[in-house]
Design a protein around this motif. Structure first.
Motif, PDB file in Angstrom:
ATOM      1  N   UNK A 187       4.397   2.349   9.640  1.00  0.00           N
ATOM      2  CA  UNK A 187       3.520   3.440  10.061  1.00  0.00           C
ATOM      3  C   UNK A 187       2.531   3.826   8.963  1.00  0.00           C
ATOM      4  N   UNK A 188       2.958   3.769   7.707  1.00  0.00           N
ATOM      5  CA  UNK A 188       2.108   4.205   6.606  1.00  0.00           C
ATOM      6  C   UNK A 188       1.144   3.101   6.174  1.00  0.00           C
ATOM      7  N   UNK A 189       1.648   1.877   6.041  1.00  0.00           N
ATOM      8  CA  UNK A 189       0.835   0.775   5.532  1.00  0.00           C
ATOM      9  C   UNK A 189       0.404  -0.125   6.690  1.00  0.00           C
ATOM     10  N   UNK A 190      -0.621   0.284   7.395  1.00  0.00           N
ATOM     11  CA  UNK A 190      -1.101  -0.519   8.526  1.00  0.00           C
ATOM     12  C   UNK A 190      -2.007  -1.656   8.064  1.00  0.00           C
ATOM     13  N   UNK A 191      -2.702  -1.439   6.961  1.00  0.00           N
ATOM     14  CA  UNK A 191      -3.571  -2.484   6.424  1.00  0.00           C
ATOM     15  C   UNK A 191      -2.822  -3.252   5.339  1.00  0.00           C
ATOM     16  N   UNK A 192      -3.381  -4.372   4.976  1.00  0.00           N
ATOM     17  CA  UNK A 192      -2.785  -5.174   3.905  1.00  0.00           C
ATOM     18  C   UNK A 192      -2.893  -4.428   2.579  1.00  0.00           C
ATOM     19  N   UNK A 193      -1.833  -4.490   1.794  1.00  0.00           N
ATOM     20  CA  UNK A 193      -1.821  -3.843   0.486  1.00  0.00           C
ATOM     21  C   UNK A 193      -2.590  -4.734  -0.478  1.00  0.00           C
ATOM     22  N   UNK A 194      -3.624  -4.184  -1.083  1.00  0.00           N
ATOM     23  CA  UNK A 194      -4.481  -4.985  -1.967  1.00  0.00           C
ATOM     24  C   UNK A 194      -4.242  -4.703  -3.439  1.00  0.00           C
ATOM     25  N   UNK A 195      -3.602  -3.604  -3.745  1.00  0.00           N
ATOM     26  CA  UNK A 195      -3.365  -3.245  -5.142  1.00  0.00           C
ATOM     27  C   UNK A 195      -2.333  -4.191  -5.757  1.00  0.00           C
ATOM     28  N   UNK A 196      -2.699  -4.887  -6.833  1.00  0.00           N
ATOM     29  CA  UNK A 196      -1.736  -5.796  -7.457  1.00  0.00           C
ATOM     30  C   UNK A 196      -0.544  -5.046  -8.044  1.00  0.00           C
ATOM     31  N   UNK A 197      -0.757  -3.807  -8.485  1.00  0.00           N
ATOM     32  CA  UNK A 197       0.346  -3.019  -9.043  1.00  0.00           C
ATOM     33  C   UNK A 197       1.388  -2.714  -7.964  1.00  0.00           C
ATOM     34  N   UNK A 198       0.946  -2.273  -6.803  1.00  0.00           N
ATOM     35  CA  UNK A 198       1.881  -1.943  -5.724  1.00  0.00           C
ATOM     36  C   UNK A 198       2.561  -3.201  -5.205  1.00  0.00           C
ATOM     37  N   UNK A 199       1.812  -4.303  -5.098  1.00  0.00           N
ATOM     38  CA  UNK A 199       2.419  -5.555  -4.653  1.00  0.00           C
ATOM     39  C   UNK A 199       3.506  -6.016  -5.615  1.00  0.00           C
ATOM     40  N   UNK A 200       3.236  -5.933  -6.911  1.00  0.00           N
ATOM     41  CA  UNK A 200       4.225  -6.326  -7.907  1.00  0.00           C
ATOM     42  C   UNK A 200       5.435  -5.407  -7.857  1.00  0.00           C
TER      43      UNK A 200
END
Length: 100
Positions: free
Chosen positions: A24-37
């Motif tokens: 529900x919160x992350x509908x788009x692709x996560x682009x931040x490398x910090x959050x992905x890591x």
């Protein structure tokens, strides 16, 4: 019976919310490398936090547990397979338990 039903409903909500909330919160692709890591390493950190304290209390003696952990870390550092790491740690604990 009412308390058991309420407990089942609450447990269902507690397990359902963490699974649906990211969708529900992350509908788009996560682009931040910090959050992905961060999201990539969270499962490993949680697994380590859950299992690491039990390593030292599983043998009943601290010294074989420390030796087994050291060998497991050493084998993992040299990128051995999971089976080799586990068997090396088990064998080390078994052999050092006769010494201590």
């Amino acid at each position: 019976m009412t308390k058991a039903f309420i407990a089942v409903i609450l447990m269902a909500l507690v397990t359902y919310i963490p699974r649906v909330l990211p969708l529900a919160v992350f509908r788009k692709e996560i682009r931040s490398p910090y959050i992905k890591t961060f999201l990539y390493y969270v499962p490993y950190a949680v697994l380590g936090a859950l299992t690491f304290p039990d390593i030292f209390s599983s043998t009943g003696n601290l010294y074989p547990a420390i030796c087994g952990t050291g060998i497991a870390l050493l084998l993992a550092y040299f990128e051995r397979s999971l089976v080799v790491v586990a068997l090396g740690a088990i064998l080390t604990v078994f052999l050092t338990s006769f010494l201590f």
